[in-house]
Design an enzyme around this catalytic site. Sequence first.
Site, PDB file in Angstrom:
ATOM      1  N   SER A  12       0.618  -1.096  -0.772  1.00  0.00           N
ATOM      2  CA  SER A  12      -0.196  -0.002  -0.288  1.00  0.00           C
ATOM      3  C   SER A  12       0.419   1.059  -0.455  1.00  0.00           C
ATOM      4  O   SER A  12       0.643   2.600  -0.823  1.00  0.00           O
ATOM      5  CB  SER A  12      -1.120   0.021   1.180  1.00  0.00           C
ATOM      6  OG  SER A  12      -0.797  -0.176   2.382  1.00  0.00           O
ATOM      7  N   MET A  89      10.827  -6.879   3.840  1.00  0.00           N
ATOM      8  CA  MET A  89      10.982  -8.053   5.192  1.00  0.00           C
ATOM      9  C   MET A  89      12.721  -7.951   5.598  1.00  0.00           C
ATOM     10  O   MET A  89      12.096  -9.052   7.314  1.00  0.00           O
ATOM     11  CB  MET A  89      10.031  -8.976   5.255  1.00  0.00           C
ATOM     12  CG  MET A  89       8.494  -8.959   5.305  1.00  0.00           C
ATOM     13  SD  MET A  89       8.243  -7.813   7.045  1.00  0.00           S
ATOM     14  CE  MET A  89       8.604  -7.997   8.017  1.00  0.00           C
ATOM     15  N   HIS A 108       8.652   2.856   9.471  1.00  0.00           N
ATOM     16  CA  HIS A 108       8.066   2.343  10.142  1.00  0.00           C
ATOM     17  C   HIS A 108       6.510   2.515  10.703  1.00  0.00           C
ATOM     18  O   HIS A 108       6.925   4.450  11.373  1.00  0.00           O
ATOM     19  CB  HIS A 108       9.785   1.894  11.385  1.00  0.00           C
ATOM     20  CG  HIS A 108       9.244   0.795  11.973  1.00  0.00           C
ATOM     21  ND1 HIS A 108       8.917  -0.253  12.534  1.00  0.00           N
ATOM     22  CD2 HIS A 108       8.671   1.211  13.490  1.00  0.00           C
ATOM     23  CE1 HIS A 108       9.119  -1.268  13.160  1.00  0.00           C
ATOM     24  NE2 HIS A 108       8.829  -0.079  14.374  1.00  0.00           N
TER      25      HIS A 108
END
Length: 191
Positions: A12, A89, A108
């Site tokens: 997103s 990731m 983050h």
Amino acid sequence: MRVAIFASGSGSNFQALVESFNKHEIPGKLICLFCDQEKAYVIKRAQKAKVPYFVLPKKKTQTKTDYEKQIIHFLREAKIDLICLAGYMKILGKEILEAYPNRIINIHPSLLPKFKGVHSIEQFYNSSEKETGITIHLVDKGIDTGPIIFQKKIICREQESLEDLTERIHELEHAYYPKVIAKFIRENVER
Ligand code: GRF
């Protein structure tokens, strides 16, 4: 600056950045998506948006160094100047960090240094803290530890569900990540 976005999941934030690049709000060129997960939804987003993408999962037999050398080879071919992580990731290793010093940005979903790592929204939600938010920072060899460029706070509402809070945090990310990258590029372009 020629930008690559690194992502592993839903994408997103990638989507928000693409829209911002398309509106010329970011003074750089989005060259490609790099994805380490073959089935990540972000690839579909790249296809739809016609953004070139490069998918390279790490082989089990491959060392991190070899894997990163392969990525760097591709980044150099594409003349990438800036890497923006958006839900990527993997922890970046020495190879990429040394190839792109102060040229890797991450977003983050917490007010770092609080709630580093994965599941940070849930960790906040299950804590006694009242304020959370987002952090945009340069990437160094630690996990979510690099120099902070930008933070935005929000206050968790009374009785707010985890889903609603998560949605509000993502909205903040989508609103601010493009703006902060645009500012970073303006301030860091060699004259
Ligand atoms: C975001 O919350 C971002 O802050 C974190 O990973 C999540 C990625 O979400 N690093 P998406 O894939 O961009 O939807």
